[in-house]
Design a protein around this motif. Sequence first.
Motif, PDB file in Angstrom:
ATOM      1  N   ASP A   1      -0.987  -3.440  11.045  1.00 18.40           N
ATOM      2  CA  ASP A   1      -1.575  -4.455  11.927  1.00 18.40           C
ATOM      3  C   ASP A   1      -2.314  -5.524  11.133  1.00 18.40           C
ATOM      4  O   ASP A   1      -2.429  -6.675  11.567  1.00 18.40           O
ATOM      5  CB  ASP A   1      -2.530  -3.799  12.927  1.00 18.40           C
ATOM      6  N   GLU A   2      -2.823  -5.131   9.953  1.00 17.45           N
ATOM      7  CA  GLU A   2      -3.555  -6.069   9.094  1.00 17.45           C
ATOM      8  C   GLU A   2      -2.623  -6.865   8.182  1.00 17.45           C
ATOM      9  O   GLU A   2      -3.079  -7.692   7.392  1.00 17.45           O
ATOM     10  CB  GLU A   2      -4.577  -5.307   8.240  1.00 17.45           C
ATOM     11  N   GLY A   3      -1.307  -6.599   8.267  1.00 17.76           N
ATOM     12  CA  GLY A   3      -0.339  -7.398   7.515  1.00 17.76           C
ATOM     13  C   GLY A   3       0.156  -6.791   6.215  1.00 17.76           C
ATOM     14  O   GLY A   3       0.842  -7.459   5.439  1.00 17.76           O
ATOM     15  N   ALA A   4      -0.156  -5.517   5.976  1.00 20.12           N
ATOM     16  CA  ALA A   4       0.269  -4.885   4.729  1.00 20.12           C
ATOM     17  C   ALA A   4       1.705  -4.390   4.814  1.00 20.12           C
ATOM     18  O   ALA A   4       2.249  -4.176   5.899  1.00 20.12           O
ATOM     19  CB  ALA A   4      -0.652  -3.710   4.397  1.00 20.12           C
ATOM     20  N   SER A   5       2.315  -4.198   3.647  1.00 18.05           N
ATOM     21  CA  SER A   5       3.603  -3.510   3.548  1.00 18.05           C
ATOM     22  C   SER A   5       3.306  -2.085   3.091  1.00 18.05           C
ATOM     23  O   SER A   5       2.516  -1.881   2.165  1.00 18.05           O
ATOM     24  CB  SER A   5       4.510  -4.201   2.526  1.00 18.05           C
ATOM     25  N   ILE A   6       3.925  -1.118   3.740  1.00 12.19           N
ATOM     26  CA  ILE A   6       3.610   0.283   3.500  1.00 12.19           C
ATOM     27  C   ILE A   6       4.784   0.994   2.830  1.00 12.19           C
ATOM     28  O   ILE A   6       5.929   0.896   3.276  1.00 12.19           O
ATOM     29  CB  ILE A   6       3.269   1.013   4.816  1.00 12.19           C
ATOM     30  N   LYS A   7       4.472   1.722   1.741  1.00 13.25           N
ATOM     31  CA  LYS A   7       5.462   2.547   1.048  1.00 13.25           C
ATOM     32  C   LYS A   7       4.992   4.000   1.147  1.00 13.25           C
ATOM     33  O   LYS A   7       3.872   4.310   0.742  1.00 13.25           O
ATOM     34  CB  LYS A   7       5.594   2.101  -0.406  1.00 13.25           C
ATOM     35  N   ILE A   8       5.838   4.871   1.685  1.00 14.05           N
ATOM     36  CA  ILE A   8       5.402   6.221   2.033  1.00 14.05           C
ATOM     37  C   ILE A   8       6.205   7.278   1.279  1.00 14.05           C
ATOM     38  O   ILE A   8       7.421   7.162   1.129  1.00 14.05           O
ATOM     39  CB  ILE A   8       5.547   6.464   3.557  1.00 14.05           C
ATOM     40  N   TYR A   9       5.486   8.310   0.839  1.00 13.63           N
ATOM     41  CA  TYR A   9       6.141   9.498   0.290  1.00 13.63           C
ATOM     42  C   TYR A   9       5.467  10.753   0.821  1.00 13.63           C
ATOM     43  O   TYR A   9       4.238  10.867   0.798  1.00 13.63           O
ATOM     44  CB  TYR A   9       6.084   9.526  -1.234  1.00 13.63           C
ATOM     45  N   ASP A  10       6.263  11.674   1.336  1.00 10.22           N
ATOM     46  CA  ASP A  10       5.776  12.999   1.724  1.00 10.22           C
ATOM     47  C   ASP A  10       6.846  14.018   1.330  1.00 10.22           C
ATOM     48  O   ASP A  10       8.042  13.790   1.563  1.00 10.22           O
ATOM     49  CB  ASP A  10       5.516  13.081   3.224  1.00 10.22           C
TER      50      ASP A  10
ATOM     51  N   ILE B   1       0.841  -1.184   0.000  1.00 15.81           N
ATOM     52  CA  ILE B   1       0.000   0.000   0.000  1.00 15.81           C
ATOM     53  C   ILE B   1       0.884   1.244   0.000  1.00 15.81           C
ATOM     54  O   ILE B   1       1.786   1.367   0.837  1.00 15.81           O
ATOM     55  CB  ILE B   1      -0.934   0.042   1.229  1.00 15.81           C
ATOM     56  N   CYS B   2       0.632   2.143  -0.937  1.00 16.35           N
ATOM     57  CA  CYS B   2       1.377   3.405  -1.015  1.00 16.35           C
ATOM     58  C   CYS B   2       0.601   4.497  -0.289  1.00 16.35           C
ATOM     59  O   CYS B   2      -0.575   4.734  -0.595  1.00 16.35           O
ATOM     60  CB  CYS B   2       1.593   3.791  -2.478  1.00 16.35           C
ATOM     61  N   ILE B   3       1.233   5.146   0.674  1.00 15.00           N
ATOM     62  CA  ILE B   3       0.623   6.280   1.369  1.00 15.00           C
ATOM     63  C   ILE B   3       1.258   7.561   0.849  1.00 15.00           C
ATOM     64  O   ILE B   3       2.465   7.766   0.993  1.00 15.00           O
ATOM     65  CB  ILE B   3       0.799   6.169   2.895  1.00 15.00           C
ATOM     66  N   LEU B   4       0.452   8.408   0.228  1.00 17.16           N
ATOM     67  CA  LEU B   4       0.925   9.699  -0.259  1.00 17.16           C
ATOM     68  C   LEU B   4       0.560  10.772   0.760  1.00 17.16           C
ATOM     69  O   LEU B   4      -0.611  11.080   0.962  1.00 17.16           O
ATOM     70  CB  LEU B   4       0.288  10.028  -1.616  1.00 17.16           C
ATOM     71  N   GLY B   5       1.581  11.305   1.411  1.00 16.35           N
ATOM     72  CA  GLY B   5       1.378  12.339   2.413  1.00 16.35           C
ATOM     73  C   GLY B   5       1.403  11.773   3.816  1.00 16.35           C
ATOM     74  O   GLY B   5       0.665  10.832   4.129  1.00 16.35           O
ATOM     75  N   PHE B   6       2.277  12.342   4.644  1.00 17.84           N
ATOM     76  CA  PHE B   6       2.360  11.896   6.036  1.00 17.84           C
ATOM     77  C   PHE B   6       2.167  13.067   6.993  1.00 17.84           C
ATOM     78  O   PHE B   6       1.932  12.876   8.167  1.00 17.84           O
ATOM     79  CB  PHE B   6       3.710  11.227   6.296  1.00 17.84           C
ATOM     80  N   ALA B   7       2.244  14.288   6.485  1.00 19.51           N
ATOM     81  CA  ALA B   7       2.060  15.474   7.311  1.00 19.51           C
ATOM     82  C   ALA B   7       0.582  15.655   7.663  1.00 19.51           C
ATOM     83  O   ALA B   7      -0.310  15.166   6.961  1.00 19.51           O
ATOM     84  CB  ALA B   7       2.569  16.721   6.584  1.00 19.51           C
ATOM     85  N   PHE B   8       0.330  16.378   8.737  1.00 25.27           N
ATOM     86  CA  PHE B   8      -1.049  16.636   9.164  1.00 25.27           C
ATOM     87  C   PHE B   8      -1.798  17.436   8.106  1.00 25.27           C
ATOM     88  O   PHE B   8      -2.973  17.192   7.841  1.00 25.27           O
ATOM     89  CB  PHE B   8      -1.052  17.395  10.489  1.00 25.27           C
ATOM     90  N   LYS B   9      -1.119  18.418   7.475  1.00 27.35           N
ATOM     91  CA  LYS B   9      -1.714  19.191   6.402  1.00 27.35           C
ATOM     92  C   LYS B   9      -0.617  19.635   5.450  1.00 27.35           C
ATOM     93  O   LYS B   9       0.572  19.583   5.782  1.00 27.35           O
ATOM     94  CB  LYS B   9      -2.474  20.408   6.934  1.00 27.35           C
ATOM     95  N   LYS B  10      -1.011  20.076   4.272  1.00 23.68           N
ATOM     96  CA  LYS B  10      -0.038  20.439   3.248  1.00 23.68           C
ATOM     97  C   LYS B  10       0.794  21.648   3.666  1.00 23.68           C
ATOM     98  O   LYS B  10       0.420  22.418   4.544  1.00 23.68           O
ATOM     99  CB  LYS B  10      -0.731  20.719   1.914  1.00 23.68           C
ATOM    100  N   ASN B  11       1.943  21.782   3.004  1.00 21.84           N
ATOM    101  CA  ASN B  11       2.870  22.893   3.223  1.00 21.84           C
ATOM    102  C   ASN B  11       3.446  22.938   4.629  1.00 21.84           C
ATOM    103  O   ASN B  11       3.793  24.003   5.137  1.00 21.84           O
ATOM    104  CB  ASN B  11       2.191  24.241   2.895  1.00 21.84           C
ATOM    105  N   THR B  12       3.548  21.789   5.262  1.00 15.43           N
ATOM    106  CA  THR B  12       4.154  21.707   6.584  1.00 15.43           C
ATOM    107  C   THR B  12       4.758  20.329   6.772  1.00 15.43           C
ATOM    108  O   THR B  12       4.338  19.359   6.140  1.00 15.43           O
ATOM    109  CB  THR B  12       3.120  21.975   7.697  1.00 15.43           C
ATOM    110  N   GLY B  13       5.753  20.250   7.645  1.00 12.03           N
ATOM    111  CA  GLY B  13       6.339  18.963   7.991  1.00 12.03           C
ATOM    112  C   GLY B  13       5.822  18.446   9.319  1.00 12.03           C
ATOM    113  O   GLY B  13       6.345  17.467   9.858  1.00 12.03           O
ATOM    114  N   ASP B  14       4.790  19.085   9.858  1.00 10.68           N
ATOM    115  CA  ASP B  14       4.234  18.726  11.166  1.00 10.68           C
ATOM    116  C   ASP B  14       3.389  17.461  11.046  1.00 10.68           C
ATOM    117  O   ASP B  14       2.464  17.395  10.231  1.00 10.68           O
ATOM    118  CB  ASP B  14       3.384  19.885  11.683  1.00 10.68           C
ATOM    119  N   THR B  15       3.697  16.453  11.848  1.00  6.45           N
ATOM    120  CA  THR B  15       2.949  15.189  11.794  1.00  6.45           C
ATOM    121  C   THR B  15       2.076  14.966  13.019  1.00  6.45           C
ATOM    122  O   THR B  15       1.445  13.912  13.140  1.00  6.45           O
ATOM    123  CB  THR B  15       3.920  13.992  11.665  1.00  6.45           C
TER     124      THR B  15
END
Length: 290
Positions: free
Chosen positions: A169-178, A141-155
């Motif tokens: 927890d459900e057994g997926a592999s996660i690929k992340i880009y922010d 599963i690819c997750i696009l965006g990890f910040a709370f909102k755009k234009n910030t690095g705040d998580t």
Amino acid sequence: TAINDLLNADRVLIGGEESLAGKTAIEKLCSIYEHWIPRKNILTTNTWSSELSKLAANAMLAQRISSINSLSAVCEATGADVSEVARAVGFDSRIGSKFLQASIEVASYWQQVIDMNEYQKSRFTAKIVQALFNTVSGKKICILGFAFKKNTGDTRESPAIYVAKTLLDEGASIKIYDPKVEEIKIFEDLTHPSICESPEQVRKNVSVYPDAYSASEGCHAIVVCTEWDEFVALDYNKIYDGMMKPAYIFDGRKILDHQALINIGYHVQTIGKQLGRPVATRCWSSNPII
């Protein structure tokens, strides 16, 4: 965004002690802000009122979000569009600043606001699992965006943390880009003791990428968790070619052109709206299903 908010603030709230020294300090601070903020937009209160005003403003915002979140589930079940409902409701002047009536149910009311917003995150993640044939075990599963909102690095309080944790927890592999959140911060959030019990499993099943294209390569689904402008402008034909088929997109921020994605061949789901899409089979491959 912090600089913009400073220069174009809706209001400036200054709290201080009600002593002579406190009032003098308040006036001196007001004189600084008056260089660019009209005096009528500078509010002065006692210390406790200013503290509570900040908390109340955050709570009121959360309540408004919670209200529309509660309606989104109804929209999905009935065929209504939550964006259209929100726009129509927004034309009622009472829903603005004038509609702030006190309530008897204080503690339970605000707890329900928190519960509703938590429910919205869990409901969205449950939709992902359900759409992927009720299991994400072994899937990418690819997750696009990890910040709370755009234009910030705040998580802080970022929904991406909850989504990632649940899918892991459900057994997926996660690929992340922010675009702004650094890799070290992502792993710090996902391995926090309040989030996971096995940091080693997180490091084994989570990978961070420098762009959306490499992050989505070979994935079964994309989940948009932050409303970054660049996500709207991505070449989704190129991304589709590199994904497993059927390819899914879950737009948690309602920022993408859903019909265009459906025309490409994606199975698209979003918040608060039913979308037409082709019937998926259980056959996963890197080639489109004809």
